[in-house]
Enzyme design. Structure first.
Site, PDB file in Angstrom:
ATOM      1  N   THR A 166       0.816  -1.212   0.000  1.00 39.78           N
ATOM      2  CA  THR A 166       0.000   0.000   0.000  1.00 39.78           C
ATOM      3  C   THR A 166       0.858   1.274   0.000  1.00 39.78           C
ATOM      4  OG1 THR A 166      -1.525   1.261   1.403  1.00 39.78           O
ATOM      5  CG2 THR A 166      -0.069  -0.248   2.537  1.00 39.78           C
ATOM      6  N   ASP A 167       0.260   2.363  -0.487  1.00 37.50           N
ATOM      7  CA  ASP A 167       0.957   3.658  -0.429  1.00 37.50           C
ATOM      8  C   ASP A 167       1.028   4.197   1.001  1.00 37.50           C
ATOM      9  OD1 ASP A 167      -1.709   4.363  -0.077  1.00 37.50           O
ATOM     10  OD2 ASP A 167      -1.779   5.819  -1.714  1.00 37.50           O
ATOM     11  N   GLU A 168       0.235   3.604   1.925  1.00 29.18           N
ATOM     12  CA  GLU A 168       0.204   4.143   3.297  1.00 29.18           C
ATOM     13  C   GLU A 168       1.543   3.981   4.012  1.00 29.18           C
ATOM     14  OE1 GLU A 168      -3.185   3.427   5.690  1.00 29.18           O
ATOM     15  OE2 GLU A 168      -4.556   3.562   4.005  1.00 29.18           O
ATOM     16  N   TYR A 198      -1.966  -0.461  11.034  1.00 27.68           N
ATOM     17  CA  TYR A 198      -2.101  -1.141   9.730  1.00 27.68           C
ATOM     18  C   TYR A 198      -0.894  -0.838   8.839  1.00 27.68           C
ATOM     19  CZ  TYR A 198      -3.307  -1.587   4.798  1.00 27.68           C
ATOM     20  OH  TYR A 198      -3.257  -1.878   3.450  1.00 27.68           O
ATOM     21  N   LYS A 201       2.121  -3.285   7.399  1.00 26.15           N
ATOM     22  CA  LYS A 201       2.397  -3.472   5.966  1.00 26.15           C
ATOM     23  C   LYS A 201       3.855  -3.074   5.677  1.00 26.15           C
ATOM     24  CE  LYS A 201       0.019  -4.589   3.013  1.00 26.15           C
ATOM     25  NZ  LYS A 201      -0.361  -5.922   2.471  1.00 26.15           N
TER      26      LYS A 201
HETATM   27  P1  NAD Z   1      -9.736  -7.328   2.220  1.00 21.68           P
HETATM   28  O1  NAD Z   1      -9.751  -7.040   3.679  1.00 21.68           O
HETATM   29  O2  NAD Z   1     -10.952  -7.062   1.416  1.00 21.68           O
HETATM   30  O3  NAD Z   1      -9.347  -8.853   1.977  1.00 21.68           O
HETATM   31  C1  NAD Z   1      -8.361  -9.511   2.724  1.00 21.68           C
HETATM   32  C2  NAD Z   1      -8.504 -11.015   2.472  1.00 21.68           C
HETATM   33  O4  NAD Z   1      -7.457 -11.685   3.189  1.00 21.68           O
HETATM   34  C3  NAD Z   1      -9.830 -11.602   2.974  1.00 21.68           C
HETATM   35  O5  NAD Z   1     -10.355 -12.500   2.033  1.00 21.68           O
HETATM   36  C4  NAD Z   1      -9.429 -12.329   4.252  1.00 21.68           C
HETATM   37  O6  NAD Z   1     -10.262 -13.443   4.564  1.00 21.68           O
HETATM   38  C5  NAD Z   1      -8.011 -12.758   3.915  1.00 21.68           C
HETATM   39  N1  NAD Z   1      -7.198 -12.988   5.116  1.00 21.68           N
HETATM   40  C6  NAD Z   1      -7.069 -12.147   6.180  1.00 21.68           C
HETATM   41  N2  NAD Z   1      -6.260 -12.713   7.102  1.00 21.68           N
HETATM   42  C7  NAD Z   1      -5.865 -13.913   6.588  1.00 21.68           C
HETATM   43  C8  NAD Z   1      -5.016 -14.955   7.063  1.00 21.68           C
HETATM   44  N3  NAD Z   1      -4.416 -14.872   8.257  1.00 21.68           N
HETATM   45  N4  NAD Z   1      -4.824 -16.042   6.287  1.00 21.68           N
HETATM   46  C9  NAD Z   1      -5.436 -16.142   5.062  1.00 21.68           C
HETATM   47  N5  NAD Z   1      -6.265 -15.201   4.576  1.00 21.68           N
HETATM   48  C10 NAD Z   1      -6.466 -14.092   5.337  1.00 21.68           C
HETATM   49  O7  NAD Z   1      -8.478  -6.535   1.656  1.00 21.68           O
HETATM   50  P2  NAD Z   1      -8.279  -5.813   0.246  1.00 21.68           P
HETATM   51  O8  NAD Z   1      -8.783  -4.433   0.329  1.00 21.68           O
HETATM   52  O9  NAD Z   1      -8.735  -6.721  -0.812  1.00 21.68           O
HETATM   53  O10 NAD Z   1      -6.671  -5.724   0.228  1.00 21.68           O
HETATM   54  C11 NAD Z   1      -5.885  -6.796  -0.288  1.00 21.68           C
HETATM   55  C12 NAD Z   1      -4.417  -6.438  -0.172  1.00 21.68           C
HETATM   56  O11 NAD Z   1      -4.159  -5.248  -0.905  1.00 21.68           O
HETATM   57  C13 NAD Z   1      -3.944  -6.161   1.249  1.00 21.68           C
HETATM   58  O12 NAD Z   1      -2.648  -6.700   1.402  1.00 21.68           O
HETATM   59  C14 NAD Z   1      -3.919  -4.642   1.349  1.00 21.68           C
HETATM   60  O13 NAD Z   1      -2.943  -4.216   2.271  1.00 21.68           O
HETATM   61  C15 NAD Z   1      -3.535  -4.279  -0.060  1.00 21.68           C
HETATM   62  N6  NAD Z   1      -4.021  -2.968  -0.552  1.00 21.68           N
HETATM   63  C16 NAD Z   1      -5.326  -2.613  -0.428  1.00 21.68           C
HETATM   64  C17 NAD Z   1      -5.761  -1.388  -0.945  1.00 21.68           C
HETATM   65  C18 NAD Z   1      -7.215  -0.962  -0.871  1.00 21.68           C
HETATM   66  O14 NAD Z   1      -7.531   0.166  -1.224  1.00 21.68           O
HETATM   67  N7  NAD Z   1      -8.130  -1.804  -0.436  1.00 21.68           N
HETATM   68  C19 NAD Z   1      -4.853  -0.537  -1.576  1.00 21.68           C
HETATM   69  C20 NAD Z   1      -3.509  -0.924  -1.662  1.00 21.68           C
HETATM   70  C21 NAD Z   1      -3.114  -2.143  -1.152  1.00 21.68           C
HETATM   71  O1  DAU Z   2      -4.166   3.929   0.418  1.00 21.01           O
HETATM   72  C1  DAU Z   2      -4.381   2.559   0.337  1.00 21.01           C
HETATM   73  C2  DAU Z   2      -5.217   2.100   1.513  1.00 21.01           C
HETATM   74  O2  DAU Z   2      -6.535   2.567   1.278  1.00 21.01           O
HETATM   75  C3  DAU Z   2      -5.213   0.595   1.709  1.00 21.01           C
HETATM   76  O3  DAU Z   2      -3.916   0.175   2.027  1.00 21.01           O
HETATM   77  C4  DAU Z   2      -6.172   0.181   2.829  1.00 21.01           C
HETATM   78  O4  DAU Z   2      -6.239  -1.224   2.933  1.00 21.01           O
HETATM   79  C5  DAU Z   2      -7.539   0.733   2.496  1.00 21.01           C
HETATM   80  O5  DAU Z   2      -8.423   0.440   3.562  1.00 21.01           O
HETATM   81  C6  DAU Z   2      -7.479   2.236   2.257  1.00 21.01           C
HETATM   82  O6  DAU Z   2      -7.188   2.940   3.488  1.00 21.01           O
HETATM   83  P1  DAU Z   2      -7.938   4.310   3.896  1.00 21.01           P
HETATM   84  O7  DAU Z   2      -7.852   4.465   5.360  1.00 21.01           O
HETATM   85  O8  DAU Z   2      -7.478   5.427   3.049  1.00 21.01           O
HETATM   86  O9  DAU Z   2      -9.449   3.913   3.413  1.00 21.01           O
HETATM   87  P2  DAU Z   2     -10.877   4.130   4.104  1.00 21.01           P
HETATM   88  O10 DAU Z   2     -11.882   3.731   3.068  1.00 21.01           O
HETATM   89  O11 DAU Z   2     -10.953   3.500   5.448  1.00 21.01           O
HETATM   90  O12 DAU Z   2     -10.938   5.698   4.288  1.00 21.01           O
HETATM   91  C7  DAU Z   2     -10.778   6.580   3.185  1.00 21.01           C
HETATM   92  C8  DAU Z   2     -10.823   8.004   3.746  1.00 21.01           C
HETATM   93  O13 DAU Z   2     -12.154   8.266   4.174  1.00 21.01           O
HETATM   94  C9  DAU Z   2      -9.935   8.231   4.959  1.00 21.01           C
HETATM   95  O14 DAU Z   2      -9.395   9.530   4.900  1.00 21.01           O
HETATM   96  C10 DAU Z   2     -10.871   8.110   6.148  1.00 21.01           C
HETATM   97  C11 DAU Z   2     -12.195   8.607   5.583  1.00 21.01           C
HETATM   98  N1  DAU Z   2     -13.431   7.977   6.136  1.00 21.01           N
HETATM   99  C12 DAU Z   2     -13.503   6.635   6.166  1.00 21.01           C
HETATM  100  C13 DAU Z   2     -14.631   6.003   6.653  1.00 21.01           C
HETATM  101  C14 DAU Z   2     -14.717   4.494   6.718  1.00 21.01           C
HETATM  102  C15 DAU Z   2     -14.489   8.789   6.546  1.00 21.01           C
HETATM  103  O15 DAU Z   2     -14.417  10.023   6.501  1.00 21.01           O
HETATM  104  N2  DAU Z   2     -15.611   8.157   7.031  1.00 21.01           N
HETATM  105  C16 DAU Z   2     -15.719   6.800   7.118  1.00 21.01           C
HETATM  106  O16 DAU Z   2     -16.780   6.302   7.610  1.00 21.01           O
END
Ligand code: NAD
Ligand code: DAU
Length: 359
Positions: A136-138, A162, A166
């Protein structure tokens, strides 16, 4: 036939990636999806592929060394694509330990198992064995408003449990590449949106609340900025990095699409108002009056913005889906999958919502 081991394939991005890969390669590849099925993992995301002869689901925890080594022992794995993680920042603030367990230790187990299966006696690896760590970019921390971008060379500065976990997992992958010449890549991607996203994340939470006439919680002043990328573009980037990228390199993946959270919420409301027919009773309550400013997230990063220059220059990847189109496709998907939303918001999600929000 090339065999992929995908971890976390029942989650949001993992399931979209599996759909993308079968659409692209059909019966030319085999996918083994290993997922623990936490609250975020949902096999309903994969009903379209579950009967394919070249798809296998294994329910296992990535921290379970025996289970993971067993998968490598029984299958000649060519590619690992490692998505499995605890992924929600707010949950990490409430309960950090499971993030260290899954994201750091789980990644260590995956790396050890892959290395044990792949490394030859002379310390080299067979041609074509590759591990892609999805990050992630975080990990780069927070940018000031309107100034600067995250590059692959930006120093890590994570703030939440988190993003720290990562960052720890990324460091392990880097250590394996440096120490064992382990054949890997890391991708650091910005915020994804699209079908199958669990409604704890901003976009599906706002769509679901708006359709149900519930308050729309906006943290702090609503001006935090995220760089939104349609999930299918991310799936494509991962595949392109694995096939065309240089091994041992990190690639940043981003949408060139910075938006303040409040802008996202307003766009969703406007799009819903446009899309809902007058005859739909939900149209009456979808309104900006539902917007409610709530207490800010602890340690809330102000701005994320990816510079995807390297992936564009070296591999030719760039985001294809404009936000105005991607958000419409996403909202339409949630309209057409009301049952999916009902199923994931029953039970545990309801309890989660009540502990996180008073609105
Ligand atoms: P998600 O939470 O939707 O899915 C995570 C999956 O991993 C689920 O299916 C869960 O059951 C599985 N999992 C969790 N713990 C586990 C374990 N111990 N063993 C096996 N499986 C397990 O997450 P996502 O949003 O699809 O993100 C996927 C990946 O991409 C993550 O590594 C996250 O850090 C990264 N990522 C997410 C975003 C985003 O915006 N969502 C952006 C950049 C990177
Ligand atoms: O940048 C990549 C990341 O993006 C991934 O690595 C993470 O897995 C993914 O969850 C996401 O993280 P964020 O914290 O940016 O996403 P989230 O959807 O939780 O929140 C997006 C923005 O919106 C953040 O600034 C917090 C705000 N927010 C979020 C929720 C859930 C609100 O204002 N209200 C809300 O109820």
């Amino acid at each position: 036939m090339r065999t992929y081991l995908v971890t976390g394939g029942a989650g949001f991005i993992g399931s979209n990636y599996i759909h993308y890969m079968f659409r692209k390669y059909g019966d030319q590849i085999r996918i083994i999806n290993v997922d623990k099925l936490t609250y975020a993992g949902n096999l309903e995301n994969l009903t379209e592929v579950e009967k394919l002869p070249n798809y296998t689901f294994v329910k296992a925890d990535i921290c379970d060394k025996e289970a993971i080594s067993g998968i490598f022992a029984e299958n000649d794995i060519d590619r690992v694509v490692h998505f499995a993680a605890e992924s929600h920042v707010d949950r990490s603030i409430k309960n950090p330990e499971v993030f260290v367990q899954t994201n750091v230790l789980g990644t260590a187990v995956m790396l050890n198992a892959a290395r044990a299966a792949w490394e030859k006696e002379d310390g080299t690896y067979p041609e074509g064995k590759k591990f892609l760590h999805v990050s992630t970019d975080e990990v780069y921390g927070s940018l000031p408003e309107g100034e600067g971008y995250f590059y692959e060379t930006t120093p890590y500065s994570p703030h939440s449990p988190y993003s720290s976990s990562k960052a720890g997992s990324d460091m392990l992958v880097k250590a394996y590449m440096d120490t064992y010449h382990f054949p890997a890549n890391i991708t650091n991607c910005s915020n994804n949106y699209g079908p199958y996203q669990f409604p704890e994340k901003l976009i599906p939470l706002i769509i679901n609340n708006a359709l149900n006439g519930k308050k729309l919680p906006v943290y702090g002043d609503g001006k935090n900025v995220r760089d939104w990328l349609y999930v299918e573009d991310h799936a494509k980037a991962i595949d392109m990095v694995q096939e065309q990228g240089r091994l041992f390199e990190t690639y940043n993946v981003g949408g060139h699409n910075e938006k303040q959270n409040i802008q996202i919420v307003e766009i969703i409301i406007e799009t819903l108002q446009e899309m809902l027919p007058d005859s739909d009773p939900r149209k009456a309550h979808v309104s900006k009056d539902l917007i409610t400013y709530v207490e800010d997230r602890k340690g809330h990063d102000r701005r994320y913005a990816i510079a995807p220059d390297k992936i564009k220059a070296e591999i030719g990847w760039e985001p294809e889906t404009m936000f105005k189109d991607g958000i419409k496709k996403t909202i339409r998907w949630y309209f057409e999958h009301e049952d999916w939303m009902k199923n994931v918001t029953s039970g545990d999600y309801q309890k989660y919502y009540e502990t996180m929000y008073t609105v």
